[in-house]
Design a protein around this motif. Structure first.
Motif, PDB file in Angstrom:
ATOM      1  N   ILE A  57       9.468 -18.053 100.096  1.00 53.90           N
ATOM      2  CA  ILE A  57       9.152 -17.749 101.490  1.00 53.90           C
ATOM      3  C   ILE A  57       7.933 -18.556 101.912  1.00 53.90           C
ATOM      4  O   ILE A  57       6.884 -18.497 101.264  1.00 53.90           O
ATOM      5  CB  ILE A  57       8.881 -16.247 101.682  1.00 53.90           C
ATOM      6  N   ASP A  58       8.092 -19.328 102.967  1.00 52.59           N
ATOM      7  CA  ASP A  58       6.977 -20.088 103.517  1.00 52.59           C
ATOM      8  C   ASP A  58       6.350 -19.262 104.644  1.00 52.59           C
ATOM      9  O   ASP A  58       6.983 -19.034 105.672  1.00 52.59           O
ATOM     10  CB  ASP A  58       7.450 -21.436 104.042  1.00 52.59           C
ATOM     11  N   THR A  59       5.117 -18.821 104.441  1.00 53.29           N
ATOM     12  CA  THR A  59       4.464 -17.944 105.418  1.00 53.29           C
ATOM     13  C   THR A  59       3.812 -18.711 106.567  1.00 53.29           C
ATOM     14  O   THR A  59       3.340 -18.104 107.518  1.00 53.29           O
ATOM     15  CB  THR A  59       3.388 -17.091 104.723  1.00 53.29           C
ATOM     16  N   ALA A  60       3.778 -20.043 106.480  1.00 51.57           N
ATOM     17  CA  ALA A  60       3.183 -20.840 107.543  1.00 51.57           C
ATOM     18  C   ALA A  60       4.229 -21.260 108.571  1.00 51.57           C
ATOM     19  O   ALA A  60       4.014 -21.136 109.771  1.00 51.57           O
ATOM     20  CB  ALA A  60       2.476 -22.065 106.960  1.00 51.57           C
ATOM     21  N   LEU A  61       5.377 -21.765 108.089  1.00 50.62           N
ATOM     22  CA  LEU A  61       6.434 -22.217 108.992  1.00 50.62           C
ATOM     23  C   LEU A  61       7.550 -21.191 109.143  1.00 50.62           C
ATOM     24  O   LEU A  61       8.523 -21.444 109.848  1.00 50.62           O
ATOM     25  CB  LEU A  61       7.006 -23.550 108.493  1.00 50.62           C
ATOM     26  N   TYR A  62       7.430 -20.091 108.430  1.00 46.20           N
ATOM     27  CA  TYR A  62       8.350 -18.959 108.574  1.00 46.20           C
ATOM     28  C   TYR A  62       9.809 -19.354 108.288  1.00 46.20           C
ATOM     29  O   TYR A  62      10.689 -19.238 109.133  1.00 46.20           O
ATOM     30  CB  TYR A  62       8.248 -18.346 109.979  1.00 46.20           C
ATOM     31  N   PHE A  63      10.038 -19.814 107.071  1.00 47.19           N
ATOM     32  CA  PHE A  63      11.414 -20.053 106.646  1.00 47.19           C
ATOM     33  C   PHE A  63      11.523 -19.684 105.173  1.00 47.19           C
ATOM     34  O   PHE A  63      10.520 -19.587 104.459  1.00 47.19           O
ATOM     35  CB  PHE A  63      11.827 -21.515 106.866  1.00 47.19           C
TER      36      PHE A  63
ATOM     37  N   THR B  12      14.101 -23.986  92.327  1.00 44.85           N
ATOM     38  CA  THR B  12      13.600 -23.767  90.972  1.00 44.85           C
ATOM     39  C   THR B  12      12.146 -24.178  90.841  1.00 44.85           C
ATOM     40  O   THR B  12      11.540 -23.996  89.796  1.00 44.85           O
ATOM     41  CB  THR B  12      14.436 -24.569  89.968  1.00 44.85           C
ATOM     42  N   VAL B  13      11.590 -24.758  91.907  1.00 45.93           N
ATOM     43  CA  VAL B  13      10.219 -25.268  91.889  1.00 45.93           C
ATOM     44  C   VAL B  13       9.290 -24.232  92.506  1.00 45.93           C
ATOM     45  O   VAL B  13       9.531 -23.741  93.612  1.00 45.93           O
ATOM     46  CB  VAL B  13      10.106 -26.589  92.655  1.00 45.93           C
ATOM     47  N   LYS B  14       8.228 -23.914  91.798  1.00 50.00           N
ATOM     48  CA  LYS B  14       7.259 -22.968  92.307  1.00 50.00           C
ATOM     49  C   LYS B  14       6.479 -23.608  93.452  1.00 50.00           C
ATOM     50  O   LYS B  14       5.980 -24.733  93.321  1.00 50.00           O
ATOM     51  CB  LYS B  14       6.298 -22.546  91.201  1.00 50.00           C
ATOM     52  N   PRO B  15       6.353 -22.944  94.603  1.00 52.55           N
ATOM     53  CA  PRO B  15       5.664 -23.548  95.745  1.00 52.55           C
ATOM     54  C   PRO B  15       4.178 -23.723  95.459  1.00 52.55           C
ATOM     55  O   PRO B  15       3.573 -22.937  94.727  1.00 52.55           O
ATOM     56  CB  PRO B  15       5.902 -22.551  96.874  1.00 52.55           C
ATOM     57  N   PRO B  16       3.561 -24.769  96.027  1.00 56.88           N
ATOM     58  CA  PRO B  16       2.119 -24.954  95.835  1.00 56.88           C
ATOM     59  C   PRO B  16       1.332 -23.861  96.548  1.00 56.88           C
ATOM     60  O   PRO B  16       1.817 -23.243  97.497  1.00 56.88           O
ATOM     61  CB  PRO B  16       1.852 -26.326  96.455  1.00 56.88           C
ATOM     62  N   LYS B  17       0.125 -23.666  96.100  1.00 55.35           N
ATOM     63  CA  LYS B  17      -0.721 -22.670  96.726  1.00 55.35           C
ATOM     64  C   LYS B  17      -1.145 -23.137  98.111  1.00 55.35           C
ATOM     65  O   LYS B  17      -1.168 -24.330  98.407  1.00 55.35           O
ATOM     66  CB  LYS B  17      -1.954 -22.402  95.856  1.00 55.35           C
ATOM     67  N   PHE B  18      -1.493 -22.197  98.958  1.00 50.05           N
ATOM     68  CA  PHE B  18      -1.846 -22.521 100.340  1.00 50.05           C
ATOM     69  C   PHE B  18      -3.032 -23.472 100.384  1.00 50.05           C
ATOM     70  O   PHE B  18      -4.051 -23.260  99.726  1.00 50.05           O
ATOM     71  CB  PHE B  18      -2.193 -21.234 101.095  1.00 50.05           C
ATOM     72  N   VAL B  19      -2.902 -24.551 101.143  1.00 48.58           N
ATOM     73  CA  VAL B  19      -3.966 -25.545 101.237  1.00 48.58           C
ATOM     74  C   VAL B  19      -4.999 -25.081 102.246  1.00 48.58           C
ATOM     75  O   VAL B  19      -4.704 -24.927 103.425  1.00 48.58           O
ATOM     76  CB  VAL B  19      -3.386 -26.914 101.642  1.00 48.58           C
TER      77      VAL B  19
END
Length: 219
Positions: free
Chosen positions: A176-182, A187-194
């Motif tokens: 879940i992308d909390t910035a762009l809301y999608f 299988t790739v872990k998302p990077p931490k919030f910049v």
């Protein structure tokens, strides 16, 4: 081999003369693949595949001591979103640069789908030639080669190369992308919030039981 004093002169012959090929190294060619099973190719039993399971480019090389043939395969991934190639232009460019570096004059065959083969003479005394094949699948580029005298053996090697659907080693999870809301599955872990262009937000510092509060410094 190295050592203090006359260690090398005393024991080098014993060590080097003990080197022998394994008995299973002459059983014939083997079909090998990466751990992701995204492709398969036939190699002599004497081969090296150092990057079978890690991420990055793939490199395989093998040697047939009976026929005196050398084989290699290189896989590289280029995700070019500005210029997405849908034709076979780059198949010839890869081979062209390869031959230019070796100062060889190649003879190109006709395109076979998204594959191209060619060859060039290396030594006119031994009739040895360099045989190349390039293949393309989306952003995956494959370069296969053989150094030898027999064109038929090169064709058998190239024909043994098959592209397959890769198998994921990790389960797909919903991200879940909390910035762009999608949301998407990956299988790739998302990077931490910049938080800035030079650092990543690692979360609030861990507080100790006796800490009443903590504050964050904005640099």
């Amino acid at each position: 081999m190295g050592g203090e004093g006359d260690y090398v002169t005393k024991f080098s012959d014993t060590v080097f003369n003990s080197l022998k090929f394994r008995t299973d190294s002459v059983q014939g060619p083997k079909i090998i693949s990466s751990i992701y099973e995204d492709f398969e190719v036939q190699m002599p039993s004497l081969y090296s595949f150092t990057n079978r399971s890690r991420s990055g480019n793939r490199w395989i090389e093998g040697y047939d001591s009976i026929a005196d043939n050398y084989f290699f395969l290189r896989k590289s991934v280029l995700n070019d979103f500005n210029f997405i190639e849908v034709d076979t232009f780059e198949l010839k460019q890869i081979q062209k640069r390869f031959y230019q570096d070796l100062k060889l004059k190649p003879e190109y065959d006709s395109y076979n789908g998204r594959r191209l083969t060619s060859s060039a003479e290396i030594d006119h005394k031994t009739n040895k030639r360099l045989y190349l094949m390039t293949a393309l699948r989306r952003g995956e580029y494959f370069l296969l080669g053989m150094v030898g005298e027999n064109e038929k053996e090169a064709s058998l090697y190239f024909d043994s190369f098959n592209l397959k659907n890769s198998k994921a080693q990790k389960p797909f999870e919903t991200v879940i992308d909390t910035a762009l809301y999608f949301t998407t599955k990956s299988t790739v872990k998302p990077p931490k919030f910049v938080e800035s262009s030079t650092s990543y937000y690692n979360g609030a510092p861990k507080t100790k039981p006796y800490d009443a509060f903590h504050k964050k410094n904005n640099l």
